[in-house]
Scaffold this motif. Structure first.
Motif, PDB file in Angstrom:
ATOM      1  N   ASP A 199       6.751  50.441 -29.306  1.00 50.87           N
ATOM      2  CA  ASP A 199       7.970  51.239 -29.150  1.00 50.87           C
ATOM      3  C   ASP A 199       8.444  51.756 -30.502  1.00 50.87           C
ATOM      4  O   ASP A 199       8.190  51.136 -31.540  1.00 50.87           O
ATOM      5  CB  ASP A 199       9.107  50.396 -28.554  1.00 50.87           C
ATOM      6  N   VAL A 200       9.177  52.859 -30.471  1.00 50.05           N
ATOM      7  CA  VAL A 200       9.878  53.316 -31.661  1.00 50.05           C
ATOM      8  C   VAL A 200      11.317  52.812 -31.556  1.00 50.05           C
ATOM      9  O   VAL A 200      11.920  52.826 -30.479  1.00 50.05           O
ATOM     10  CB  VAL A 200       9.852  54.853 -31.793  1.00 50.05           C
ATOM     11  N   THR A 210       8.817  50.982 -35.857  1.00 49.62           N
ATOM     12  CA  THR A 210       8.252  50.632 -34.554  1.00 49.62           C
ATOM     13  C   THR A 210       8.298  49.135 -34.315  1.00 49.62           C
ATOM     14  O   THR A 210       8.416  48.334 -35.244  1.00 49.62           O
ATOM     15  CB  THR A 210       6.791  51.119 -34.438  1.00 49.62           C
TER      16      THR A 210
END
Length: 492
Positions: A427-428, A489
């Motif tokens: 994920d960011v 991230t």
């Protein structure tokens, strides 16, 4: 399973053009071999498979419009589409990518499963491609042709009408009266070639564009021998990169408060007046009213000369409709034509326009982008884990291929690290996404891109944000993809 890897990731790459090939090579460099490249066409090449109109060639120098890891024996300073397509075939075969490619597979839907923490990809053939750990979108943003509204209506024009990105092998301009709609980069190339063979060429111009000379030419035999030597090739590439890097530092070329913008405007005006010195009647209609660099600057050595040909007529109006004899311009004048070439560009503000993407909780990415596309470094959007965008929002810059390589390395490194550590989800951080996009838009607001209506912006509203351009130097971006990768991230 490779030693030291908790699981073997399986990747889908959408698109077999420059950026798709860059993504595949980056995965291979990380030891990831389980990937599929889904391509809607019957072969690889992307832009350089579709844009085969007469005169089609790249605006950037061949040595910088190529991969840093694969040299080539270029015949011209600016390669034509035949040579670029041959280069991509060469790279794909050398890296054994073709067995991974699935042609005639148009992607229609990319769907994230909250339960399984992976993706499915639906294509036009309805083939079950299995499940994917991650998806890399490599379709770019210049892939949906923009066509005039009058084509939606019934008309009696009997001749061929073709967009430059949909050129057909059976089209021939020889001896024809050819109408060209548009005056952008593809239009000037078509007009130059049409002038050589057509009986008449009519160019329909809504607005003129700023233009600078290209200085394109064939390499001499001596130059080609020298270019085959790795140090010479590397020097040429570095010199070109450095020049573009300096030019785009702080987007100086696109800011009125920086001297470089005025310098380039003077150069464009000098080129126009020099080339058209014997045609003062065309100077006004060829001088843009918008700021220099506000839209994509056209690069051509030959367009102005072609316009001076007795076979070429410049109509400073749009086409509003068609008749049985040809085209009717905005003033109501009818122009006799045998064929029409649409050099009208693309629906560039509609990123990923050829398919849908759903992320967490079934959220649609295009709905998320209702106010304009945005992504962290152009690649990642919160709520769409393991989905990476090549040549995404705010990453349009020179040199493009250097960005493709950096983006591919960014995605491949994260996928490989997740596999090593047994993490399934990449994920960011939402905070990184927000801070980055605020920074980018604050920078872009200082440029002429923010005040000029163009495909650089979200829609046609003059308050629309700039969604395509990168606001700093290429090196700034390359460093960001390296040093912000872990900070921005999370793996889980």
């Amino acid at each position: 399973m490779t030693a030291g890897i908790a699981y073997t990731p399986r990747i889908a790459i959408i698109g077999a053009g420059f950026s798709g090939i860059a993504a595949a090579v980056a995965l291979k460099k990380k030891g990831i071999e389980d990937f599929v490249i889904l391509e809607r066409s019957a072969g690889l090449g992307g832009t350089w498979r579709h844009n085969t109109y007469p005169g089609a060639e790249v605006d950037l120098e061949s040595h910088i419009y190529s991969f840093s890891f694969e040299r080539y024996d270029w015949t011209r300073t600016h390669a034509g589409w035949h040579e670029l397509l041959a280069y991509l075939h060469y790279v794909a075969h050398k890296w054994d990518l073709v067995p991974h490619m699935r042609f005639n597979e148009e992607v229609r839907q990319v769907s994230w499963s909250d339960e399984r923490q992976d993706y499915t990809v639906a294509t036009s053939s309805d083939t079950d491609h299995g499940r994917f750990t991650a998806v890399l979108s490599a379709v770019g943003f210049l892939n949906t042709p923009a066509k005039p509204p009058f084509l939606r209506d019934d008309h009696e024009f009997p001749g061929p009408i073709c967009h430059t990105s949909e050129w057909r092998d059976d089209l021939d301009m020889t001896g024809k009266s050819v109408g060209v709609l548009g005056t952008g980069s593809s239009a000037v190339q078509v007009v130059t070639e049409a002038e050589k063979v057509a009986s008449k060429v009519t160019v329909f111009q809504i607005e003129p564009n700023w233009m600078l000379p290209k200085q394109a030419r064939d390499f001499s035999p001596v130059e080609r021998r020298l270019n085959r030597w790795a140090p010479v090739y590397a020097y040429r590439r570095f010199r070109l990169y450095a020049a573009y890097d300096v030019r785009q530092h702080q987007a100086r070329h696109a800011r009125l408060d920086k001297g470089l913008n005025a310098e380039r405007r003077r150069a464009a005006l000098a080129f126009l007046h020099r080339e058209m010195a014997d045609r003062p009647d065309l100077l006004d209609v060829l001088t843009p009213e918008f700021p220099m660099e506000g839209r994509r600057t056209v690069i051509s050595d030959t367009y102005y000369r072609a316009l001076k040909s007795p076979k070429v007529t410049l109509v400073p109006h749009a086409v509003k409709g068609l008749s049985a004899r040809g085209a009717i311009d905005a003033n109501g004048e009818e122009h006799d034509l045998d064929m029409i070439v649409l050099a009208t560009g693309f629906q560039a503000h509609q990123y990923l326009s050829t398919y849908r993407v759903t992320g967490e909780n079934g959220v649609d990415l295009h709905e998320r982008w209702a106010d304009g596309a945005e992504a962290f470094l152009g690649m990642m959007v919160p709520g769409f884990p393991n989905f990476f965008i090549m040549f995404g929002p705010n990453t349009n810059v020179v040199p493009l291929v250097a960005f493709y390589e950096a983006q591919a390395a960014f995605a491949a490194a994260l996928i490989a690290r997740a596999a090593r550590t047994g993490k399934k989800r990449i994920d960011v951080r939402r905070s990184a996404f927000t801070v980055y996009n605020d920074w980018a838009q604050n920078r872009l607001a200082k440029t002429v891109w923010a005040t000029t209506e163009s495909y650089f912006r979200a829609g046609s509203d003059r308050t629309g944000k700039v969604i395509s351009q990168w606001p700093a130097s290429p090196t700034t971006y390359l460093l960001a993809t390296r040093f912000l990768r872990r900070l921005a991230t999370t793996l889980s």
